[in-house]
Design an enzyme around this catalytic site. Structure first.
Site, PDB file in Angstrom:
ATOM      1  N   SER A 114       0.828  -1.197   0.000  1.00  0.00           N
ATOM      2  CA  SER A 114       0.000   0.000   0.000  1.00  0.00           C
ATOM      3  C   SER A 114       0.877   1.269   0.000  1.00  0.00           C
ATOM      4  O   SER A 114       1.673   1.468  -0.914  1.00  0.00           O
ATOM      5  CB  SER A 114      -0.955  -0.041   1.195  1.00  0.00           C
ATOM      6  OG  SER A 114      -1.973   0.935   1.085  1.00  0.00           O
ATOM      7  N   ASP A 165      -9.733  -4.262  -4.890  1.00  0.00           N
ATOM      8  CA  ASP A 165      -9.165  -3.276  -3.972  1.00  0.00           C
ATOM      9  C   ASP A 165      -9.920  -1.947  -4.087  1.00  0.00           C
ATOM     10  O   ASP A 165      -9.944  -1.326  -5.148  1.00  0.00           O
ATOM     11  CB  ASP A 165      -7.686  -3.052  -4.299  1.00  0.00           C
ATOM     12  CG  ASP A 165      -6.930  -2.309  -3.205  1.00  0.00           C
ATOM     13  OD1 ASP A 165      -7.568  -1.534  -2.467  1.00  0.00           O
ATOM     14  OD2 ASP A 165      -5.713  -2.519  -3.096  1.00  0.00           O
ATOM     15  N   HIS A 197      -8.154  -5.154  -0.514  1.00  0.00           N
ATOM     16  CA  HIS A 197      -6.896  -4.502  -0.141  1.00  0.00           C
ATOM     17  C   HIS A 197      -6.157  -5.366   0.869  1.00  0.00           C
ATOM     18  O   HIS A 197      -6.371  -5.264   2.077  1.00  0.00           O
ATOM     19  CB  HIS A 197      -7.187  -3.121   0.447  1.00  0.00           C
ATOM     20  CG  HIS A 197      -5.981  -2.249   0.578  1.00  0.00           C
ATOM     21  ND1 HIS A 197      -5.224  -1.852  -0.500  1.00  0.00           N
ATOM     22  CD2 HIS A 197      -5.390  -1.688   1.674  1.00  0.00           C
ATOM     23  CE1 HIS A 197      -4.236  -1.085  -0.092  1.00  0.00           C
ATOM     24  NE2 HIS A 197      -4.303  -0.977   1.216  1.00  0.00           N
TER      25      HIS A 197
END
Length: 216
Positions: A114, A165, A197
């Site tokens: 991320s 995601d 995610h």
């Protein structure tokens, strides 16, 4: 005063370490969140030292975690400004690790998830020497200085995302693949199906295969 990084690490199964993996966590998390990846891979990568530093700043919305940069209304601008702020801190951390361990950039995998994946690409593609590889889970490319001009080494890159995601748009990963491929980088790409995610088992398997393929 220059900020420094610290966080948990996992020693190699077979000493001394011959390779290094530095793992950069996501927004609001900490280094301990990614260390299980090292535990999962340690049997396949027995001579790796896994290091998972905490980001330099306490997270604005989660004081129990850390951030590489703050999230602002203009996400694109905050990424660019924030990446530039944290890049030298991470670079200095890597230089210190190489000095302490005797390992080199060519022995190093830089991995991130991320926001950590954004920093992984931004930092890893800015260095004077190529790394063994870069692994970016669910991130985006924030081009460092010199990238578009072809002034940075061509470190192999693996980019992975989940098709569901809704935190970091997976199209940002696809754009990173297209940009880096167009610049002559060797890019491996995997999109996990029915994955939000996070890091799925097939993403881990793909990333491990990429790492093992880098003459490690």
């Amino acid at each position: 005063m220059t900020k420094t990084l610290s966080g948990p690490m996992l020693p190699p199964r077979s000493a001394p370490a011959k390779h290094l993996m530095v793992m950069l966590h996501g927004y609001g998390s900490d280094g301990a969140d990614l260390l299980p990846i090292g535990q999962h891979w340690s049997g396949n990568l027995p001579d790796f030292l896994f290091v998972a530093p905490n980001a330099p700043d306490v997270c604005a919305i989660n004081p129990g975690g850390y951030e590489w940069f703050p999230l602002k209304t203009d996400r694109t601008l905050s990424r660019v400004e924030g990446a530039e702020h944290s890049r030298p801190i991470i670079v200095n951390f890597l230089i210190d690790l190489w000095a302490q361990t005797g390992l080199k950039p060519a022995d190093t995998i830089l991995l991130g998830f991320s926001q950590g994946a954004m920093m992984t690409l931004h930092v890893g593609l800015s260095l004077d020497e190529p790394l063994a590889g870069i692994v970016a889970f669910s991130g985006a490319l924030i081009p460092p200085p010199g990238l578009v001009d072809g002034l940075t080494p061509k470190t192999p890159v693996a980019i992975l995302d989940g098709d569901l995601d809704n935190v970091v748009d997976p199209n940002l990963s696809r754009e990173a693949v297209e940009t880096l491929t167009g610049l002559g980088y060797d890019v491996s790409y995997h999109r996990a199906t029915r994955t939000a995610h996070g890091i799925s088992e097939d993403m881990l398997d793909f990333a491990l295969s990429f790492i093992l393929a880098q003459s490690i």
